[in-house]
Design a protein around this motif. Structure first.
Motif, PDB file in Angstrom:
ATOM      1  N   UNK A 187       0.885  -1.080  -0.071  1.00 34.85           N
ATOM      2  CA  UNK A 187       0.127  -0.060  -0.009  1.00 34.85           C
ATOM      3  C   UNK A 187       0.975   1.132  -0.031  1.00 34.85           C
ATOM      4  N   UNK A 188       0.596   2.323  -0.894  1.00 38.92           N
ATOM      5  CA  UNK A 188       1.243   3.313  -1.060  1.00 38.92           C
ATOM      6  C   UNK A 188       2.360   3.345  -2.192  1.00 38.92           C
ATOM      7  N   UNK A 189       2.349   2.261  -3.014  1.00 40.33           N
ATOM      8  CA  UNK A 189       3.485   2.212  -4.053  1.00 40.33           C
ATOM      9  C   UNK A 189       2.518   2.513  -5.241  1.00 40.33           C
ATOM     10  N   UNK A 190       3.189   2.941  -6.338  1.00 32.97           N
ATOM     11  CA  UNK A 190       2.832   2.894  -7.636  1.00 32.97           C
ATOM     12  C   UNK A 190       2.304   1.735  -8.139  1.00 32.97           C
ATOM     13  N   UNK A 191       1.021   1.703  -8.870  1.00 30.50           N
ATOM     14  CA  UNK A 191       0.653   0.594  -9.399  1.00 30.50           C
ATOM     15  C   UNK A 191       1.029   0.506 -11.108  1.00 30.50           C
ATOM     16  N   UNK A 192       1.663  -0.394 -11.380  1.00 25.52           N
ATOM     17  CA  UNK A 192       2.109  -0.594 -12.797  1.00 25.52           C
ATOM     18  C   UNK A 192       1.244  -1.288 -13.670  1.00 25.52           C
ATOM     19  N   UNK A 193       1.048  -1.004 -14.855  1.00 25.12           N
ATOM     20  CA  UNK A 193       0.027  -1.467 -15.781  1.00 25.12           C
ATOM     21  C   UNK A 193       0.623  -2.778 -16.459  1.00 25.12           C
ATOM     22  N   UNK A 194      -0.189  -3.855 -16.504  1.00 25.95           N
ATOM     23  CA  UNK A 194       0.317  -4.798 -17.064  1.00 25.95           C
ATOM     24  C   UNK A 194      -0.021  -4.804 -18.491  1.00 25.95           C
ATOM     25  N   UNK A 195       0.818  -4.184 -19.307  1.00 26.30           N
ATOM     26  CA  UNK A 195       0.576  -3.872 -20.595  1.00 26.30           C
ATOM     27  C   UNK A 195       0.552  -5.045 -21.638  1.00 26.30           C
ATOM     28  N   UNK A 196       0.966  -6.063 -21.281  1.00 23.56           N
ATOM     29  CA  UNK A 196       0.878  -7.313 -22.171  1.00 23.56           C
ATOM     30  C   UNK A 196      -0.110  -8.378 -21.775  1.00 23.56           C
ATOM     31  N   UNK A 214      -0.141 -10.623 -19.446  1.00 26.94           N
ATOM     32  CA  UNK A 214       0.239 -11.936 -19.017  1.00 26.94           C
ATOM     33  C   UNK A 214       0.169 -12.082 -17.458  1.00 26.94           C
ATOM     34  N   UNK A 215      -0.262 -11.311 -16.776  1.00 29.39           N
ATOM     35  CA  UNK A 215      -0.610 -11.686 -15.435  1.00 29.39           C
ATOM     36  C   UNK A 215       0.452 -11.586 -14.511  1.00 29.39           C
ATOM     37  N   UNK A 216       1.579 -10.683 -14.894  1.00 33.49           N
ATOM     38  CA  UNK A 216       2.523 -10.480 -14.217  1.00 33.49           C
ATOM     39  C   UNK A 216       3.395  -9.242 -14.546  1.00 33.49           C
ATOM     40  N   UNK A 217       3.787  -8.352 -13.570  1.00 32.54           N
ATOM     41  CA  UNK A 217       4.468  -7.187 -13.594  1.00 32.54           C
ATOM     42  C   UNK A 217       5.961  -7.255 -13.816  1.00 32.54           C
ATOM     43  N   UNK A 218       6.636  -7.238 -15.087  1.00 34.07           N
ATOM     44  CA  UNK A 218       8.111  -7.302 -15.073  1.00 34.07           C
ATOM     45  C   UNK A 218       8.601  -6.426 -16.126  1.00 34.07           C
ATOM     46  N   UNK A 219       9.948  -6.686 -16.835  1.00 36.55           N
ATOM     47  CA  UNK A 219      10.448  -5.743 -17.840  1.00 36.55           C
ATOM     48  C   UNK A 219       9.583  -5.822 -19.103  1.00 36.55           C
TER      49      UNK A 219
END
Length: 237
Positions: free
Chosen positions: A47-56, A58-63
């Protein structure tokens, strides 16, 4: 690719895209609760962190979710020169600016990282997320904020600006005052450089420039252009 102060790739160049476009994560606000974290796919988020978008998707946030997040090149670069005379007075104004370009404000990683390693703006405490201050624009203050300090659209700002680059007001003494001094003309003037800049950019200076198109619009804390005032006399003999 060009890396910034964070050591992460900042720009990308590929066919069909702007040269040196900004490359990083898209964000969708800030996690407001543990329940939001638990229902999402971003590992190690709090809580309090930026939420990154899962652009592809695939169900995971990575490079692999890094993508286009901005264009450093303006839609319009303009300049305007004005000049006029009235009786013995003359006025010259030079204005310039850009419209539609974006800047990656890398200095925010230092100034607004919330890790306590650097100086910070005075409003950081008021804007930072906390359980009692559900901010959606400034992540939490925490000694471990490495995830929030990655290259993302949180760093990207509108770089449009209008600057009064040069302004000068002069007065030419009447010939009747100098006719006996064997002087053809005396002009007294006052002027200034970079006296006014209108911009929404939060960094030190929107006119950052670059020696390479691969790093256009990447502001790593460049020293701003100085404002200056001058007084002078021109005499013709």
């Amino acid at each position: 690719m060009v890396t910034g102060l964070s050591s992460y790739t900042t720009t990308m160049t590929e066919e069909g895209m702007p040269i040196g476009y900004f490359y990083g994560f898209k964000t969708a606000g800030i996690f407001q609760s543990q329940a939001e974290v638990d229902s999402y796919v971003q590992n190690d988020a709090r809580p309090g962190d930026l939420r990154f978008v899962d652009t592809n998707n695939d169900g995971i946030i990575n490079d692999e979710d890094r993508t286009y997040i901005g264009d450093p090149f303006p839609d319009l670069t303009y300049g305007l020169r004005l000049g006029g005379e009235y009786k013995n007075f003359d006025l010259q104004i030079l204005m310039q600016g850009t419209l539609g370009n974006e800047i990656v404000n890398i200095s925010k990683i230092d100034m607004r990282s919330g890790v306590g390693w650097y100086n910070a703006p005075k409003d950081l405490m008021d804007q930072a997320w906390s359980p009692t201050n559900p901010s959606n624009s400034q992540f939490q203050i925490n000694a471990n904020n490495q995830n929030n300090m990655q290259i993302s659209d949180w760093l990207v700002e509108d770089g449009s600006y209008l600057r009064v680059k040069n302004i000068q007001l002069g007065y030419t003494l009447p010939a009747s005052l100098i006719g006996q001094a064997d002087i053809q003309k005396i002009r007294i003037y006052a002027g200034g450089y970079n006296l006014l800049t209108l911009t929404g950019y939060s960094g030190l200076d929107p006119e950052i420039g670059s020696g390479s198109p691969l790093s256009m619009g990447v502001d790593q804390g460049y020293y701003p252009q100085a404002s200056s005032v001058m007084l002078g006399i021109n005499a013709s003999f």
